[in-house]
Write a protein that holds these residues in place. Structure first.
Motif, PDB file in Angstrom:
ATOM      1  N   UNK A 100       0.851  -1.193   0.000  1.00 38.54           N
ATOM      2  CA  UNK A 100       0.000   0.000   0.000  1.00 38.54           C
ATOM      3  C   UNK A 100       0.886   1.241   0.000  1.00 38.54           C
ATOM      4  N   UNK A 101       0.335   2.340  -0.499  1.00 41.23           N
ATOM      5  CA  UNK A 101       1.077   3.593  -0.509  1.00 41.23           C
ATOM      6  C   UNK A 101       0.399   4.575   0.444  1.00 41.23           C
ATOM      7  N   UNK A 102       1.196   5.196   1.301  1.00 39.29           N
ATOM      8  CA  UNK A 102       0.688   6.179   2.256  1.00 39.29           C
ATOM      9  C   UNK A 102       1.060   7.568   1.754  1.00 39.29           C
ATOM     10  N   UNK A 103       0.067   8.417   1.680  1.00 34.63           N
ATOM     11  CA  UNK A 103       0.281   9.799   1.239  1.00 34.63           C
ATOM     12  C   UNK A 103       0.386  10.696   2.467  1.00 34.63           C
ATOM     13  N   UNK A 104       1.458  11.468   2.535  1.00 34.63           N
ATOM     14  CA  UNK A 104       1.670  12.414   3.631  1.00 34.63           C
ATOM     15  C   UNK A 104       1.486  13.834   3.109  1.00 34.63           C
ATOM     16  N   UNK A 105       0.667  14.595   3.817  1.00 32.39           N
ATOM     17  CA  UNK A 105       0.459  16.002   3.479  1.00 32.39           C
ATOM     18  C   UNK A 105       0.971  16.862   4.628  1.00 32.39           C
ATOM     19  N   UNK A 106       1.899  17.760   4.341  1.00 36.04           N
ATOM     20  CA  UNK A 106       2.437  18.636   5.390  1.00 36.04           C
ATOM     21  C   UNK A 106       1.403  19.697   5.765  1.00 36.04           C
ATOM     22  N   UNK A 125       9.028   1.027  15.546  1.00 35.67           N
ATOM     23  CA  UNK A 125       9.339  -0.396  15.697  1.00 35.67           C
ATOM     24  C   UNK A 125       9.107  -1.190  14.432  1.00 35.67           C
ATOM     25  N   UNK A 126       8.856  -0.518  13.324  1.00 35.73           N
ATOM     26  CA  UNK A 126       8.639  -1.201  12.051  1.00 35.73           C
ATOM     27  C   UNK A 126       9.985  -1.591  11.463  1.00 35.73           C
ATOM     28  N   UNK A 127      10.107  -2.817  11.011  1.00 33.22           N
ATOM     29  CA  UNK A 127      11.362  -3.272  10.438  1.00 33.22           C
ATOM     30  C   UNK A 127      11.586  -2.612   9.082  1.00 33.22           C
ATOM     31  N   UNK A 128      12.842  -2.368   8.755  1.00 35.19           N
ATOM     32  CA  UNK A 128      13.186  -1.662   7.516  1.00 35.19           C
ATOM     33  C   UNK A 128      12.652  -2.388   6.284  1.00 35.19           C
ATOM     34  N   UNK A 129      12.646  -3.711   6.319  1.00 40.54           N
ATOM     35  CA  UNK A 129      12.224  -4.433   5.119  1.00 40.54           C
ATOM     36  C   UNK A 129      10.708  -4.480   4.924  1.00 40.54           C
ATOM     37  N   UNK A 130       9.954  -3.826   5.824  1.00 41.64           N
ATOM     38  CA  UNK A 130       8.501  -3.673   5.621  1.00 41.64           C
ATOM     39  C   UNK A 130       8.191  -2.363   4.913  1.00 41.64           C
ATOM     40  N   UNK A 131       9.243  -1.578   4.659  1.00 48.80           N
ATOM     41  CA  UNK A 131       9.072  -0.271   4.047  1.00 48.80           C
ATOM     42  C   UNK A 131       9.796  -0.256   2.703  1.00 48.80           C
ATOM     43  N   UNK A 132       9.103   0.198   1.669  1.00 51.17           N
ATOM     44  CA  UNK A 132       9.698   0.280   0.346  1.00 51.17           C
ATOM     45  C   UNK A 132      10.242   1.673   0.086  1.00 51.17           C
ATOM     46  N   UNK A 133      10.025   2.161  -1.110  1.00 52.39           N
ATOM     47  CA  UNK A 133      10.528   3.484  -1.474  1.00 52.39           C
ATOM     48  C   UNK A 133       9.788   4.583  -0.727  1.00 52.39           C
ATOM     49  N   UNK A 134      10.492   5.665  -0.489  1.00 46.32           N
ATOM     50  CA  UNK A 134       9.899   6.877   0.091  1.00 46.32           C
ATOM     51  C   UNK A 134      10.204   8.018  -0.872  1.00 46.32           C
ATOM     52  N   UNK A 135       9.157   8.614  -1.432  1.00 41.37           N
ATOM     53  CA  UNK A 135       9.314   9.681  -2.418  1.00 41.37           C
ATOM     54  C   UNK A 135       8.898  10.991  -1.764  1.00 41.37           C
ATOM     55  N   UNK A 136       9.862  11.867  -1.578  1.00 44.73           N
ATOM     56  CA  UNK A 136       9.630  13.118  -0.845  1.00 44.73           C
ATOM     57  C   UNK A 136       9.428  14.261  -1.830  1.00 44.73           C
ATOM     58  N   UNK A 141       4.160  13.737   0.036  1.00 45.39           N
ATOM     59  CA  UNK A 141       5.203  12.724  -0.026  1.00 45.39           C
ATOM     60  C   UNK A 141       4.542  11.358   0.103  1.00 45.39           C
ATOM     61  N   UNK A 142       5.244  10.310  -0.340  1.00 43.27           N
ATOM     62  CA  UNK A 142       4.631   8.989  -0.421  1.00 43.27           C
ATOM     63  C   UNK A 142       5.579   7.927   0.123  1.00 43.27           C
ATOM     64  N   UNK A 143       5.007   6.998   0.891  1.00 45.86           N
ATOM     65  CA  UNK A 143       5.771   5.898   1.469  1.00 45.86           C
ATOM     66  C   UNK A 143       5.073   4.586   1.112  1.00 45.86           C
ATOM     67  N   UNK A 144       5.814   3.651   0.505  1.00 43.34           N
ATOM     68  CA  UNK A 144       5.278   2.338   0.158  1.00 43.34           C
ATOM     69  C   UNK A 144       5.590   1.369   1.290  1.00 43.34           C
ATOM     70  N   UNK A 145       4.559   0.667   1.751  1.00 43.68           N
ATOM     71  CA  UNK A 145       4.718  -0.225   2.896  1.00 43.68           C
ATOM     72  C   UNK A 145       3.924  -1.504   2.660  1.00 43.68           C
ATOM     73  N   UNK A 146       4.180  -2.506   3.514  1.00 44.43           N
ATOM     74  CA  UNK A 146       3.372  -3.715   3.476  1.00 44.43           C
ATOM     75  C   UNK A 146       1.970  -3.426   4.011  1.00 44.43           C
ATOM     76  N   UNK A 147       1.010  -4.156   3.464  1.00 45.25           N
ATOM     77  CA  UNK A 147      -0.383  -3.993   3.884  1.00 45.25           C
ATOM     78  C   UNK A 147      -0.551  -4.046   5.392  1.00 45.25           C
ATOM     79  N   UNK A 148       0.178  -4.961   6.048  1.00 46.43           N
ATOM     80  CA  UNK A 148      -0.073  -5.215   7.471  1.00 46.43           C
ATOM     81  C   UNK A 148       0.426  -4.106   8.398  1.00 46.43           C
ATOM     82  N   UNK A 149       1.175  -3.130   7.866  1.00 44.91           N
ATOM     83  CA  UNK A 149       1.628  -2.031   8.722  1.00 44.91           C
ATOM     84  C   UNK A 149       1.048  -0.691   8.286  1.00 44.91           C
TER      85      UNK A 149
END
Length: 268
Positions: A100-106, A125-136, A141-149
């Motif tokens: 899933x992709x999380x959208x951050x709005x400042x 406490x989220x492990x690094x390998x549960x997080x994909x690319x972060x586009x700032x 800005x957008x952060x790609x993560x696993x569904x479960x987090x």
């Protein structure tokens, strides 16, 4: 997105996705765990997924070769990708990937960096390998993560570096992702040794470049490289702590003074 072809299966059990929870591991252990994903997909005739793989891990996969394996990080040309393994009869769709992709709005104007976003997520406490690319970008800005987090991240992050943000799960098909910014550096290096390439790319002395390498501040393809004379190959990703990343694209002819023309891509 990338599709591969042929890997011998290795026995063992492994969850649907997750793999190794640390930062790095022995290469043989990593390949064995990838083999376990293939074995379970074949045994249960179902889709199986890895964690987000960095470029070093993806290079290991390329060296081994894969069968019916697809790398996808949530969008085209993603750097960190999840390996999906599917039954031969299955018609794969990218929506099958547990991403899933999380959208951050400042909430107010302030410059935030990739490190700010990543550090905030890891502090939960989220492990690094549960997080994909972060586009700032600004203001989104957008952060790609696993569904479960994903839901946990949205609920937990309201500030990044003391800057208020609104976090929400977005539809990847309806958002415009920021383009990666970089500059092409065309320069000359004394050789294709690591210290020489870094010195040329950063426009610093080789003595300083050697100091960064010996201090453990330099990684090649996400793996710390302690050898100042390590050979740099085309497409290698060089990370220098405090200076960011650059990719070695190409080496050309030598100059009259016996230096080598090189081309680097420096991420901004």
């Amino acid at each position: 997105m990338c599709i591969f072809s042929s890997l011998s299966l290795i026995a063992g059990l492994f969850p649907a996705y997750g793999l190794y929870s640390g930062t790095f591991m022995d290469n043989n252990i990593f390949i064995k765990q990838i083999g376990d994903i293939y074995k379970l997909s074949d045994k249960y005739a179902c889709s199986r997924f890895s964690h987000f793989l960095n470029s070093h891990e993806q290079i290991l996969l390329n060296n081994e070769g894969l069968a019916n394996g697809v790398l996808f990080g949530g969008y085209d040309d993603a750097e960190r990708c999840v390996l999906g393994v599917f039954p031969e009869w299955y018609e794969m769709d990218f929506s099958d990937f547990p991403i899933k992709v999380i959208k951050f709005t400042k909430k107010y104007e302030r410059e935030l960096t990739h490190r700010d976003f990543l550090g905030t997520a890891l502090s939960l406490g989220i492990e690094r390998n549960r997080i994909g690319d972060i586009l700032v970008d600004n203001p989104f800005s957008y952060m790609f993560v696993f569904n479960d987090v994903a839901d946990f991240v949205c609920r937990s992050i309201t500030k990044i570096a003391n800057c208020g943000v609104k976090a929400e799960i977005a539809d990847i098909k309806s958002i415009k992702l920021p383009e990666r910014t970089f500059k092409i550096i065309e320069t000359v290096a004394a050789s294709l040794r690591l210290d020489a390439v870094i010195a040329a790319g950063l426009n610093i002395s080789r003595k300083k470049a050697r100091g960064y390498i010996e201090a453990g501040k330099v990684s090649v393809n996400h793996t710390e490289e302690p050898k100042i004379d390590a050979a740099v190959m085309e497409n290698d990703l060089l990370s220098i702590r405090g200076f960011g990343r650059m990719q070695f694209l190409h080496s050309g002819n030598k100059t009259r003074s016996d230096r080598i023309h090189i081309i680097l891509k420096k991420y901004i």
